[in-house]
Write a protein that holds these residues in place. Sequence first.
Motif, PDB file in Angstrom:
ATOM      1  N   GLY A  31      28.519  32.925  41.282  1.00 16.54           N
ATOM      2  CA  GLY A  31      29.127  33.892  42.128  1.00 16.54           C
ATOM      3  C   GLY A  31      28.374  35.526  41.426  1.00 16.54           C
ATOM      4  O   GLY A  31      28.684  34.598  40.366  1.00 16.54           O
ATOM      5  N   SER A  32      29.113  36.621  41.936  1.00 15.29           N
ATOM      6  CA  SER A  32      29.187  37.323  40.824  1.00 15.29           C
ATOM      7  C   SER A  32      30.583  38.489  40.494  1.00 15.29           C
ATOM      8  O   SER A  32      31.337  37.852  41.730  1.00 15.29           O
ATOM      9  N   PRO A  33      30.998  39.386  39.933  1.00 12.81           N
ATOM     10  CA  PRO A  33      32.244  39.750  39.554  1.00 12.81           C
ATOM     11  C   PRO A  33      32.752  40.182  40.734  1.00 12.81           C
ATOM     12  O   PRO A  33      31.408  40.721  41.840  1.00 12.81           O
ATOM     13  N   ARG A  34      34.225  40.164  40.981  1.00 12.10           N
ATOM     14  CA  ARG A  34      35.064  41.487  42.295  1.00 12.10           C
ATOM     15  C   ARG A  34      35.933  41.397  41.851  1.00 12.10           C
ATOM     16  O   ARG A  34      36.431  41.037  40.711  1.00 12.10           O
ATOM     17  N   THR A  35      36.111  42.432  42.268  1.00  9.44           N
ATOM     18  CA  THR A  35      37.666  43.245  42.523  1.00  9.44           C
ATOM     19  C   THR A  35      39.036  42.679  43.343  1.00  9.44           C
ATOM     20  O   THR A  35      37.803  42.645  44.582  1.00  9.44           O
ATOM     21  N   GLU A  36      39.918  42.128  42.611  1.00  3.06           N
ATOM     22  CA  GLU A  36      40.911  41.388  43.707  1.00  3.06           C
ATOM     23  C   GLU A  36      42.005  42.293  43.434  1.00  3.06           C
ATOM     24  O   GLU A  36      42.076  43.132  42.502  1.00  3.06           O
ATOM     25  N   SER A  37      43.131  42.365  44.144  1.00  2.64           N
ATOM     26  CA  SER A  37      44.617  42.747  44.212  1.00  2.64           C
ATOM     27  C   SER A  37      44.884  42.095  42.436  1.00  2.64           C
ATOM     28  O   SER A  37      45.922  43.389  41.963  1.00  2.64           O
ATOM     29  N   TYR A  38      44.496  41.144  42.004  1.00  7.53           N
ATOM     30  CA  TYR A  38      45.535  41.101  41.143  1.00  7.53           C
ATOM     31  C   TYR A  38      43.821  41.650  39.392  1.00  7.53           C
ATOM     32  O   TYR A  38      44.595  41.022  38.547  1.00  7.53           O
ATOM     33  N   GLY A  39      42.765  41.661  39.842  1.00  7.79           N
ATOM     34  CA  GLY A  39      42.587  41.819  39.199  1.00  7.79           C
ATOM     35  C   GLY A  39      40.972  41.987  39.140  1.00  7.79           C
ATOM     36  O   GLY A  39      40.704  41.716  40.005  1.00  7.79           O
ATOM     37  N   ARG A  40      40.171  41.704  38.042  1.00  6.47           N
ATOM     38  CA  ARG A  40      38.371  41.987  38.264  1.00  6.47           C
ATOM     39  C   ARG A  40      38.243  40.251  37.996  1.00  6.47           C
ATOM     40  O   ARG A  40      39.100  39.580  37.365  1.00  6.47           O
ATOM     41  N   VAL A  41      37.393  39.594  38.369  1.00  7.70           N
ATOM     42  CA  VAL A  41      37.331  37.806  38.722  1.00  7.70           C
ATOM     43  C   VAL A  41      35.904  37.563  38.871  1.00  7.70           C
ATOM     44  O   VAL A  41      35.407  38.072  39.695  1.00  7.70           O
ATOM     45  N   VAL A  42      35.618  36.407  38.592  1.00  6.40           N
ATOM     46  CA  VAL A  42      34.144  35.592  38.809  1.00  6.40           C
ATOM     47  C   VAL A  42      34.363  33.858  38.259  1.00  6.40           C
ATOM     48  O   VAL A  42      35.267  33.937  37.168  1.00  6.40           O
ATOM     49  N   VAL A  43      34.328  33.333  38.960  1.00 10.28           N
ATOM     50  CA  VAL A  43      33.950  32.091  38.749  1.00 10.28           C
ATOM     51  C   VAL A  43      33.187  31.197  37.960  1.00 10.28           C
ATOM     52  O   VAL A  43      31.870  32.061  37.923  1.00 10.28           O
ATOM     53  N   PHE A  44      33.417  30.775  37.118  1.00  9.01           N
ATOM     54  CA  PHE A  44      32.193  29.963  35.956  1.00  9.01           C
ATOM     55  C   PHE A  44      32.633  28.677  35.548  1.00  9.01           C
ATOM     56  O   PHE A  44      33.642  27.908  35.853  1.00  9.01           O
ATOM     57  N   LEU A  45      31.455  27.719  35.219  1.00 12.42           N
ATOM     58  CA  LEU A  45      31.642  25.886  34.869  1.00 12.42           C
ATOM     59  C   LEU A  45      31.363  26.268  33.691  1.00 12.42           C
ATOM     60  O   LEU A  45      31.438  26.760  33.090  1.00 12.42           O
TER      61      LEU A  45
END
Length: 130
Positions: free
Chosen positions: A103-117
């Motif tokens: 996926g792509s980086p996104r902004t959540e309430s706890y900060g910027r996030v992106v999943v990696f393997l």
Amino acid sequence: MRMDLVTIVVDEYDLAIEFFTGALGFEVVEDSAALTNDGRAKRWVVVRPPGAETGILLARADGARQGAVVGDQVAGRVGFFLRVDDFDAAYERMTAAGVEFVGSPRTESYGRVVVFLDIAGNRWDLLGPA
């Protein structure tokens, strides 16, 4: 009290060391000869992010049962979290190093996030400030 180590089961020590140090920027804290409980040779390999106290013990899978969990230690969930101060710089560096992002980086309430393997296929969150 503090958490000292967590284990990630991997296929091969050297490829895992290369991924964690090269792609993620971790440091090798220890890489020494050791023995399994039944006396066979193994390595005690610990890596960790610079300045961190908690490290990762890279454990080579020993047998079919351990081999079956390589890349699926937490049943497909995100089970590891790497927090960085500069999200964009870390994302760009990791992308250039060939890290696979889901996926792509996104902004959540706890900060910027992106999943990696990771090298084994385990899911991690790369986390940064909002």
